[in-house]
Design a protein around this motif. Structure first.
Motif, mmCIF file in Angstrom:
data_model
loop_
_atom_site.group_PDB
_atom_site.id
_atom_site.type_symbol
_atom_site.label_atom_id
_atom_site.label_comp_id
_atom_site.label_asym_id
_atom_site.label_seq_id
_atom_site.Cartn_x
_atom_site.Cartn_y
_atom_site.Cartn_z
ATOM 1 N N SER A 273 0.789 -1.232 0.000
ATOM 2 C CA SER A 273 0.000 0.000 0.000
ATOM 3 C C SER A 273 0.820 1.281 0.000
ATOM 4 C CB SER A 273 -0.936 0.010 1.227
ATOM 5 O OG SER A 273 -0.183 -0.018 2.438
ATOM 6 N N ASP A 274 2.089 1.259 0.382
ATOM 7 C CA ASP A 274 2.866 2.494 0.536
ATOM 8 C C ASP A 274 3.477 2.922 -0.800
ATOM 9 O OD1 ASP A 274 4.165 4.673 1.495
ATOM 10 O OD2 ASP A 274 5.525 3.587 2.841
ATOM 11 N N PHE A 275 2.611 3.332 -1.720
ATOM 12 C CA PHE A 275 3.098 3.701 -3.044
ATOM 13 C C PHE A 275 3.780 5.064 -3.059
ATOM 14 C CE2 PHE A 275 0.261 0.265 -4.179
ATOM 15 C CZ PHE A 275 0.988 -0.386 -5.163
ATOM 16 N N LEU A 433 21.403 -10.737 -9.430
ATOM 17 C CA LEU A 433 22.252 -10.232 -8.352
ATOM 18 C C LEU A 433 21.421 -9.684 -7.206
ATOM 19 C CD1 LEU A 433 24.884 -8.405 -10.589
ATOM 20 C CD2 LEU A 433 25.009 -10.717 -9.652
ATOM 21 N N VAL A 434 20.370 -8.903 -7.533
ATOM 22 C CA VAL A 434 19.531 -8.301 -6.503
ATOM 23 C C VAL A 434 18.062 -8.424 -6.894
ATOM 24 C CG1 VAL A 434 21.299 -6.647 -5.767
ATOM 25 C CG2 VAL A 434 19.677 -5.999 -7.561
ATOM 26 N N ALA A 435 17.202 -8.307 -5.910
ATOM 27 C CA ALA A 435 15.763 -8.256 -6.128
ATOM 28 C C ALA A 435 15.146 -7.573 -4.919
ATOM 29 C CB ALA A 435 15.169 -9.650 -6.318
ATOM 30 N N THR A 436 13.908 -7.120 -5.071
ATOM 31 C CA THR A 436 13.176 -6.503 -3.971
ATOM 32 C C THR A 436 11.730 -6.960 -4.027
ATOM 33 O OG1 THR A 436 14.588 -4.539 -3.804
ATOM 34 C CG2 THR A 436 12.321 -4.308 -3.038
ATOM 35 N N LEU A 437 11.151 -7.181 -2.866
ATOM 36 C CA LEU A 437 9.733 -7.501 -2.759
ATOM 37 C C LEU A 437 9.083 -6.493 -1.835
ATOM 38 C CD1 LEU A 437 7.314 -9.323 -3.351
ATOM 39 C CD2 LEU A 437 8.013 -10.761 -1.418
ATOM 40 N N SER A 438 8.118 -5.731 -2.374
ATOM 41 C CA SER A 438 7.352 -4.773 -1.571
ATOM 42 C C SER A 438 6.035 -5.411 -1.162
ATOM 43 C CB SER A 438 7.085 -3.493 -2.376
ATOM 44 O OG SER A 438 8.268 -2.756 -2.567
ATOM 45 N N THR A 439 5.873 -5.629 0.119
ATOM 46 C CA THR A 439 4.639 -6.165 0.677
ATOM 47 C C THR A 439 4.475 -5.629 2.086
ATOM 48 O OG1 THR A 439 3.430 -8.194 1.213
ATOM 49 C CG2 THR A 439 5.819 -8.271 1.464
ATOM 50 N N ASP A 440 3.244 -5.335 2.461
ATOM 51 C CA ASP A 440 3.003 -4.765 3.787
ATOM 52 C C ASP A 440 3.236 -5.772 4.906
ATOM 53 O OD1 ASP A 440 2.311 -2.408 2.569
ATOM 54 O OD2 ASP A 440 0.144 -2.733 2.723
ATOM 55 N N ASP A 441 3.095 -7.037 4.603
ATOM 56 C CA ASP A 441 3.129 -8.082 5.618
ATOM 57 C C ASP A 441 4.511 -8.723 5.671
ATOM 58 O OD1 ASP A 441 2.354 -9.980 7.502
ATOM 59 O OD2 ASP A 441 1.709 -11.390 5.948
ATOM 60 N N ARG A 442 5.200 -8.553 6.793
ATOM 61 C CA ARG A 442 6.540 -9.127 6.923
ATOM 62 C C ARG A 442 6.503 -10.645 6.798
ATOM 63 N NH1 ARG A 442 12.094 -7.674 6.867
ATOM 64 N NH2 ARG A 442 13.021 -9.728 7.042
ATOM 65 N N ALA A 443 5.471 -11.271 7.292
ATOM 66 C CA ALA A 443 5.382 -12.731 7.194
ATOM 67 C C ALA A 443 5.302 -13.175 5.735
ATOM 68 C CB ALA A 443 4.176 -13.241 7.976
ATOM 69 N N PHE A 455 20.795 -12.908 -5.171
ATOM 70 C CA PHE A 455 21.691 -13.028 -4.023
ATOM 71 C C PHE A 455 21.262 -12.114 -2.882
ATOM 72 C CE2 PHE A 455 25.671 -11.929 -1.776
ATOM 73 C CZ PHE A 455 25.980 -13.187 -1.297
ATOM 74 N N LYS A 456 20.945 -10.876 -3.215
ATOM 75 C CA LYS A 456 20.460 -9.929 -2.210
ATOM 76 C C LYS A 456 18.991 -9.635 -2.488
ATOM 77 C CE LYS A 456 24.784 -7.399 -1.362
ATOM 78 N NZ LYS A 456 25.401 -6.049 -1.278
ATOM 79 N N VAL A 457 18.143 -9.798 -1.488
ATOM 80 C CA VAL A 457 16.718 -9.526 -1.631
ATOM 81 C C VAL A 457 16.323 -8.492 -0.580
ATOM 82 C CG1 VAL A 457 14.399 -10.489 -1.676
ATOM 83 C CG2 VAL A 457 16.324 -11.874 -2.454
ATOM 84 N N GLY A 458 15.724 -7.393 -1.027
ATOM 85 C CA GLY A 458 15.310 -6.338 -0.123
ATOM 86 C C GLY A 458 13.826 -6.395 0.171
ATOM 87 N N HIS A 459 13.449 -5.904 1.327
ATOM 88 C CA HIS A 459 12.043 -5.790 1.691
ATOM 89 C C HIS A 459 11.606 -4.335 1.499
ATOM 90 C CE1 HIS A 459 8.640 -6.301 4.909
ATOM 91 N NE2 HIS A 459 8.176 -6.220 3.682
ATOM 92 N N GLY A 460 11.157 -4.024 0.291
ATOM 93 C CA GLY A 460 10.673 -2.679 -0.010
ATOM 94 C C GLY A 460 11.750 -1.661 -0.268
ATOM 95 N N THR A 461 13.003 -2.074 -0.254
ATOM 96 C CA THR A 461 14.113 -1.159 -0.501
ATOM 97 C C THR A 461 15.071 -1.782 -1.503
ATOM 98 O OG1 THR A 461 15.365 -2.066 1.363
ATOM 99 C CG2 THR A 461 13.996 -0.122 1.790
ATOM 100 N N PRO A 462 15.743 -0.966 -2.326
ATOM 101 C CA PRO A 462 16.690 -1.522 -3.301
ATOM 102 C C PRO A 462 17.941 -2.039 -2.610
ATOM 103 C CG PRO A 462 16.717 0.879 -3.377
ATOM 104 C CD PRO A 462 15.606 0.504 -2.451
ATOM 105 N N ARG A 463 18.531 -3.063 -3.187
ATOM 106 C CA ARG A 463 19.822 -3.560 -2.722
ATOM 107 C C ARG A 463 20.907 -3.077 -3.677
ATOM 108 N NH1 ARG A 463 19.792 -7.366 1.108
ATOM 109 N NH2 ARG A 463 21.638 -6.185 1.656
#
Length: 513
Positions: A273-275, A433-443, A455-463
């Motif tokens: 939701s945090d667009f 090399l990197v990826a990001t997943l934006s989701t409100d739910d940490r689980a 290799f590096k995966v971010g939670h809503g932020t770029p790696r």
């Protein structure tokens, strides 16, 4: 009315070249760069013509060496290596520190060369130089525990790198490898950066560092730089096609290697939701026209959130401005900060424009195309290497934009309906090399992230790549050999106790936030 622009006084290629001749006359001669091997600068090779992506004007071209000369240089590097490996660490540290001080003194000239040779906007060119200097200082300050109980390799380290980060990737690696006790050999990228690398190498060679700098085609030099028995390790950064050939060669020879290869880095959006936060990131994701190994050219979006994504993304991408990196309105104006300069050359720009046109012809939907009328150029300037930002919905499976990294300012969006489709679309290139997943739910993030092949995966932020205290690697076809960064960069180019398991493509090294 658009004002008439001029080139910032003192920033012309001719100005930069004259400064190179004054700073390092041993490495620059008249209108060409020299080649560094066996601790001497030599007029070897046939100089290839080259033009700047900024405006198509002539710049220094790389001298093309033949394989025989390259092998002689590698053999000389082995002699340097056998001497350098016995130099005490305090002396190695002092010489690397003196090199860093010299690079700092000439940082603006190095950055200006990067602007002209590879089209980097001024801010990013300075950042590339500073990241190299600051990153190596971190190793200088903390090298003792990293090499405790370890020894240099049996031969020099051979470095083959892409053109996009000559300082913060290639020079950074060279200096750390030398600090760890190795002689270093580097091939200048064919597409650009030869003058910048020549100047940096001249400053290092003056301080007694065992540096060899060669130029030429990969086919001519690969036997010496990859297969030669004198080489102790091969470090490669580049595309998958060339990387696959290097990987096969080093595997056959059992040679140490670090191979960083391209992958389609993706940004997934699921139950999010945090667009507003995402919109704030969009312009920075276009840094250097997405000509970065850690760029994010693909958004994989939950279909129900597509309208929210467009509402946030389109206003942000419309703020991007393309222009000449050194064009100003008045002589005293500061250097401009266009969001995007040129791509590496006109051929790459044409290839990308053709891929976009073909994808649209086969069914992709254009969501955004930048307006060329808003670009800032000099009167009559050659603009053939510039590409306006483009965003496409659903490039067809037959298009390279569907499965490969565009290495230019082209975003693609893929809509999905299930988590399985989300993961499949994020893993389209067999490793990244990197990826990001934006989701409100940490689980939800914790459940899905382990299945994303990056290799590096971010939670809503770029790696990012990271050159100091964080290791770097890839998964699948994006990586081969030892991971680098922090202590592992040193371990990759040194020998440890007998039976030591070298760092490499092992699951325990994967990085999640």
């Amino acid at each position: 009315m658009t004002p008439t622009l001029i080139l910032k006084p003192g920033t012309a290629w001719s100005d930069a070249w004259q400064r190179c001749l004054a700073v390092a006359p041993e490495a620059f001669r008249d209108d060409r760069v020299l080649t560094l091997w066996n601790a001497g600068w030599r007029p070897d090779g046939r100089v290839l013509p080259a033009v700047s992506p900024v405006d198509g004007s002539p710049v220094a071209g790389p001298p093309r060496l033949d394989g025989t000369t390259a092998h002689r240089a590698v053999r000389a590097a082995l002699d340097q290596h056998r001497a350098w490996r016995h130099v005490p660490l305090p002396e190695r540290r002092a010489r690397v520190t003196a090199t860093l001080d010299a690079l700092t003194e000439h940082r603006r000239l190095l950055a200006l060369l990067l602007v002209w040779e590879i089209g980097k906007p001024w801010r990013l060119a300075q950042a590339d130089v500073d990241r190299a200097i600051d990153g190596v200082r971190w190793y200088v300050d903390g090298i003792e525990p990293m090499i405790d109980g370890r020894a240099p390799l049996d031969g020099p380290v051979s470095n083959i790198a892409s053109w996009n980060y000559p300082m913060s990737v290639l020079v950074h690696a060279l200096l750390v490898q030398a600090l760890a006790g190795n002689a270093v050999v580097a091939k200048t990228p064919t597409d650009g950066g030869v003058a910048c690398l020549t100047l940096a190498s001249a400053l290092a060679a003056r301080e007694g560092l065992p540096v060899t700098l060669l130029s030429g085609s990969g086919s001519d030099l690969s036997k010496a730089l990859v297969r030669a028995p004198e080489i102790g390790c091969v470090s490669f950064v580049g595309g998958r096609d060339t990387g696959a050939a290097v990987a096969t060669a080093v595997a056959d020879l059992g040679k140490r290697h670090v191979l960083e290869q391209e992958g389609l880095n993706t940004w997934g959006i699921w139950n999010f939701s945090d667009f507003d936060a995402l919109a704030a990131l969009v312009p920075q994701l276009f840094d250097y026209g997405k000509q970065r190994c850690t760029a994010y050219p693909r958004f994989v979006v939950q279909r129900d959130l597509f309208d929210a994504l467009l509402a946030a993304y389109l206003p942000a991408v419309r703020t991007l401005r393309v222009g000449h990196p050194l064009a100003v309105e008045q002589p005293d104006d500061p250097l401009p900060e266009p969001d995007l300069g040129p791509l590496i050359n006109a051929a790459k720009a044409k290839e990308l424009r053709d891929q976009v046109a073909e994808a649209i012809e086969r069914g992709a939907v254009p969501l955004h195309r930048g307006d060329p009328a808003e670009a800032r150029f000099l009167p009559g300037q050659d603009t053939s290497a510039y590409v306006q930002p483009v965003t496409l919905l659903h490039p067809p499976p037959s298009s390279p934009l569907h499965h490969a990294e565009p290495f230019g300012p082209v975003d693609t969006v893929v809509l999905v309906d299930t988590e399985a489709e989300l993961l499949a679309a994020m893993n389209a290139s067999n490793g990244a090399l990197v990826a990001t997943l934006s989701t409100d739910d940490r689980a939800t993030y914790d459940r899905l992230a382990p299945h994303i092949r990056a290799f590096k995966v971010g939670h809503g932020t770029p790696r990012s790549r990271g050159d100091r205290d964080e290791l770097f690697g890839g998964l699948g076809a994006s990586w081969r050999g030892a991971f680098v960064g922090g202590e592992l960069l040193v371990r990759a180019v040194t020998r440890g106790p007998a039976g030591e398991r070298p760092p490499g493509n092992f699951p325990e090294y994967r990085l999640l936030p």
